[in-house]
Structure formats: C-alpha cells, structure tokens
Design a protein around this motif. Structure first.
Motif, PDB file in Angstrom:
ATOM      1  N   ASN A 231       0.850  -1.181   0.000  1.00 44.23           N
ATOM      2  CA  ASN A 231       0.000   0.000   0.000  1.00 44.23           C
ATOM      3  C   ASN A 231       0.885   1.228   0.000  1.00 44.23           C
ATOM      4  O   ASN A 231       1.587   1.502   0.980  1.00 44.23           O
ATOM      5  CB  ASN A 231      -0.932   0.014   1.215  1.00 44.23           C
ATOM      6  N   TYR A 300      -5.515  -7.379   0.725  1.00 41.40           N
ATOM      7  CA  TYR A 300      -4.862  -6.109   0.424  1.00 41.40           C
ATOM      8  C   TYR A 300      -5.741  -4.962   0.888  1.00 41.40           C
ATOM      9  O   TYR A 300      -6.957  -5.105   1.042  1.00 41.40           O
ATOM     10  CB  TYR A 300      -4.519  -5.972  -1.064  1.00 41.40           C
ATOM     11  N   ILE A 301      -5.097  -3.808   1.121  1.00 39.33           N
ATOM     12  CA  ILE A 301      -5.823  -2.612   1.528  1.00 39.33           C
ATOM     13  C   ILE A 301      -6.380  -1.953   0.281  1.00 39.33           C
ATOM     14  O   ILE A 301      -5.639  -1.634  -0.655  1.00 39.33           O
ATOM     15  CB  ILE A 301      -4.902  -1.641   2.290  1.00 39.33           C
ATOM     16  N   PRO A 303      -7.273   0.618  -2.284  1.00 38.83           N
ATOM     17  CA  PRO A 303      -6.654   1.938  -2.469  1.00 38.83           C
ATOM     18  C   PRO A 303      -7.662   3.076  -2.419  1.00 38.83           C
ATOM     19  O   PRO A 303      -8.872   2.891  -2.628  1.00 38.83           O
ATOM     20  CB  PRO A 303      -6.025   1.838  -3.872  1.00 38.83           C
TER      21      PRO A 303
END
Length: 549
Positions: A231, A300-301, A303
């Motif tokens: 990230n 995953y973070i 976006p």
C-alpha cells in the motif's frame, strides 16, 4: 417403458442445455458488470480478455506460472514463473520473475532459486520501478532449535523460513537487493528459556510464535506465505500466511537494518507486526472458536478512490473448515490514525467480525475453493472473484448477484472446445488470481486494442455484447471551473447519466442520476480534493479529480 421415457427426457434436457448455454469462456455479461480488460495466467500463457472473453493481448512464456502476474502502467507485463528445483517443492513455488513488453518480448528476468532458497507465490511492482519478491529460505534444524523451535515439532532436517525483499532491476537480467525483511527476526517462543527470544507469547502480538503449528502438522513448510501486497499511501505491506490462517501488516519505510529490529521506521516498530488478524489463538488470545480465517489468499488494503477504500478485502478459502465453503471478506482496520492500529492487550486485534461477507446466496457449499483464488474491489462497487481451482471468474454486484461469469478454457491438456463438458479437476484450468483493469488504465494509452478470437475453440452459444461506449468517447471531457466554489460544469461528447463523488479517503459522498448531467452544485462540500466518477449510462466510467475551494 418408463425408464426409456426418462432417458429420452434427460437426453433432451441435456441436449437443450448444451445448445443453449456456453460450457467455457464467457457464460454471462450483463449491463451491471464493470467494463474493462481482465488479466490472468494459465499454463505458459497470460491472457488479457474483454468482457466477452475475446483476447485483447496475449503473452507467452517458456515457463508455467509461479504465480502472480501484473500489467504495469507502461504496458509491460510482470510475471512470476516456475523453474525446476529438486530441493524445495510445495504448492505455489516459482523461482523466477519475468518482464515482457506489450508485444511479448522478454525484457528482464531475475532468478532466486537453488537448494537453499526459492521465490514463490507473489511479487509486487513498486511505484519506484523496483519489485517486491516473496521467497522461502532453508534453515537447518540446529538453527531452528536455536530460534526456540521445539525439536518434537521438527520433521526432516530443515525448516522453511519466509522473507520479503525488494530488488532493483539491472539491465535485462538480474538486480540489486535494496531492502529485506525476514520473519526469523520477529519470532517469540515460550518453550526454551535459554534462548534470547523466550517470552510470554500473549504479551507480544507483534511477534510470531515459532512453535504454533497451525495446519502445518510440523512440516518444514510451516508458514506458507501466499501473498504480499503493498500500500503506497501507508508504505506498508500486507502478508498472508495460509497455514497460520492469519494476515499481517509490516512497515516498509524501514531500512534493512531497522526491518530486522523492533524499532525504527515511520511507525516506530521496525519490522515487527503492526497488525494481525484472522486466528488469535496463534498469539494466545483466543481459541479455535475465535478463528475467522481458513487458508486465505490475496488480502490487500483497498486503495484510495475505490469504494470501501482503506478496508482490507480478501478471499477466505475455508481450508480445513467443516463444512467446507469459501467467503469474501471486507474488514475495517482499527486505525487510530493512518497506518497506526489500535490494540487492547486483553483482546485480540479487531474487528470482531468483517464489515462485509459474501458467500453463495443459495447454498454456501456451492462456492468453495480450497486453494489459490482471490477477490478484487472494482470501481463501480462490484467485486471480481476468482475461484481458482476450477478457473471460474465471476463478478458480483453489491447485492451479491452475479453480473459476469467466465470459465478459463486453457488447461494443462490443451484448450477446451465450446459445448463439450470437461472436469476442471482432471484437466486443470487453475487460475491463481485475476485482475480487471479499467478501460482508461494508463497501460492502454496509445495501444491498438482490437478484440481477437476467444481462447476456446468452437462456436459460442452466447450472444455477448460489450455494454459500454468506446473509451475514446470520453477523451475530451472537460470539467470547469477547477478549483470550484459553487457549480461544477461538465462538457463531454458522451451523455453523462450518473456521477459519483468520493472524498480523499474513498468514501462515497454523493451520487447524481439524471438523463443528461451538465452541472453539479457542489457548494455543500467541504474544502478539499475529491474524486469524481462519471458514467455514460452503459456502465462505462471515467475518473476525474477536482478541488473544492
């Protein structure tokens, strides 16, 4: 006579079903699907297809996948590849990274592969042009015992270690390692008080207990990291451990020396875990009843600029769970401030439950993937899901309805023919992960994007139409004035029928719907930067930014 009639009825039903519906390739494409190009690797081929399953571009390697693949903003393809290794073998191993240009020419290669080390599973293209790599290395039993491993938990002569490193590509082959992180530097144990990392596991959630076996049954491959995602906004890496059934976040802002210690970096903790979630019993903060992850993949973070930005999305496989079924999770990180996560020593890391859970709405058991797989947050709020073991890619909307579906026709035994039914578990059409890129993604600028044939052979029984406008129709869009105080004007060749406004954190602020939107009153907005997503009514969209004075 009754049996004959039943046989004829079954034959007619099966015949009509076969004629009326595709068996591979595109199965459905609706107006609610996010229009773009989908990238995936199967065998030695990497395909970029449109929403009707037609090939836009294709790259061929000498090697099978090893496993992740990315389309870079300049149109190059970054791909993990599998090369031989007689010493280190488990699901997801690779050993090699390749970069191809848009035309399929190999322009860079890097190998990290011998009897003591091997790349596996994931890679990540960094904004600075470097590449994050995930590798397993071998430590012998003596070093494992020195690290506090219970000898009774050792099988064979070695234990596998996991590390992440960042490589700066050099020329056409090779590279310089400019940053490293090693899980061996962040272990704790309560077995041997003569070792330096002896301590109370529950009081050190920032460290990993080297004696928690998870689903490894004491084998050398006790962690099985299967994903590393970066990230940029936070300069943090999200890691997935399949056999611990946990996800971790670490700081990438550290130096290599700081990453091996417990202080330093933007967040002050060196290379220790900043956050962990999924199986609190690993750090003695719960029981099996508190476990929420089961062999998960691809956390995953999300976006900034996308719906649910800042949350983690992941594919929860359901590995070792009874009954066996898969889920998609979204969970809010318990952030005190960006990148700093709250923790109460009396409880496991939050949240207690995910904010969002997708499973098959009819019967959970109908959606099950024991390994590989992934889920991607799309700009329109939908989720692209990869049921990897059977090569089934499908997209669901916010209500959980399937709005697009595709079966990978490329197998280890060749390409399937339309209309003939195959067993994916026998022929193997596995897809590790799939990614949908928007039509305005930078990689497509200046490229000739002419749809070719589908991957599968034979004639399609599905009349697929791309329910989108030509991407060039939105080229000349103008928004003014910018910065704006009251009224924001939109000028475009296309008729704009929907506008969504998001704040800088990715939160949806307002949605406008009309037959022909030309002016927006934004006087109610606070001063700041906003993302605006404009739709033409056929599900094609484009992003614009504006500043509110």
């Amino acid at each position: 006579m009754k049996n004959i009639r039943l046989f004829i009825l079954f034959f007619l039903i099966n015949c009509c079903f076969t004629i009326g519906q595709n068996t591979v390739g595109i199965l459905s494409n609706t107006a609610n699907s996010f229009v773009g190009y989908t990238l995936f690797t199967s065998q030695k081929e990497t395909y970029l297809i449109d929403n009707c399953g037609r090939v836009i571009n294709q790259w061929t390697s000498q090697y099978n996948p090893g496993n992740a693949v990315y389309l870079l903003e300049n149109g190059d393809l970054l791909r993990a590849a599998k090369i031989s290794n007689d010493y280190i073998n488990f699901g997801g191993t690779g050993g090699r990274v390749e970069k191809f240009d848009w035309d399929g020419n190999l322009i860079w290669e890097f190998e990290y592969n011998d009897q003591n080390k091997r790349l596996h599973h994931d890679i990540y293209p960094m904004p600075n042009g470097n590449v994050l790599l995930l590798a397993v290395t071998v430590i012998d039993n003596a070093d494992a015992i020195e690290a506090g491993r219970d000898p009774n938990n050792l099988v064979g002569i070695d234990l596998y270690n996991e590390k992440i490193f960042e490589v700066e590509p050099i020329g056409n082959s090779g590279g310089n390692i400019v940053w490293e992180w090693n899980i061996m530097d962040h272990l704790i144990q309560d077995f041997d008080d003569t070792k330096s990392n002896f301590g109370e596991v529950s009081k050190h959630p920032e460290l990993l207990d080297i004696n928690y076996l998870g689903n490894s049954a004491g084998k050398a491959n006790w962690l099985h990291f299967n994903s590393i995602q970066y990230n940029d906004a936070l300069n943090q890496i999200v890691i997935s451990s399949r056999l611990m059934s946990e996800i971790y976040i670490i700081d990438h802002s550290t130096t290599t020396n700081e990453s091996s210690n417990h202080t330093g970096g933007n967040y002050g903790k060196g290379g220790d875990f900043l956050y962990r979630w999924g199986n609190p019993q690993v750090y003695n903060h719960g029981t099996e009843e508190d476990r929420q992850l089961f062999g998960q993949h691809f956390p995953y973070i999300i976006p900034n600029g996308l719906p649910d930005a800042g949350k983690i999305i992941l594919f929860n496989n359901g590995y070792t769970r009874t009954p066996d079924f898969s889920q998609i999770f979204k969970l809010s990180l318990p952030a005190i401030s960006p990148g700093i996560y709250s923790y109460d020593s009396n409880f496991p890391y939050g949240p207690l439950v995910p904010d969002f859970i997708y499973t098959n709405p009819i019967d959970p058991s109908l959606f099950s993937a024991g390994f590989v797989s992934g889920a991607q947050q799309l700009p329109n709020g939908n989720i692209l899901i990869c049921n990897g073991p059977i090569g089934n890619l499908f997209e669901v909307d916010t209500s959980g309805k399937t709005v697009w579906e595709y079966i990978n026709p490329s197998t280890k035994n060749g390409v399937w023919e339309q209309g003939i039914r195959f067993d994916p578990y026998t022929d193997t059409n596995t897809v590790f992960r799939a990614t949908r890129y928007a039509l305005d993604y930078l990689a497509f600028e200046g490229k000739t994007l002419i749809p070719g044939n589908t991957i599968e052979t034979g004639s399609s029984n599905y009349n697929c139409q791309l329910l989108s406008a030509n991407r060039n129709d939105f080229k000349n869009i103008t928004i003014y004035p910018n910065p704006v105080e009251h009224n924001l004007h939109l000028k475009s060749i296309k008729t704009i029928r929907k506008v969504e406004i998001y704040d800088i954190f990715g939160k949806l602020v307002k949605t406008y719907n009309a037959n022909n939107i030309k002016t927006l009153n934004v006087s109610y907005l606070k001063t700041g930067i906003y993302l605006m997503k404009l739709y033409d009514g056929l599900n094609y969209s484009i992003n614009e930014r504006f500043v509110k004075k």
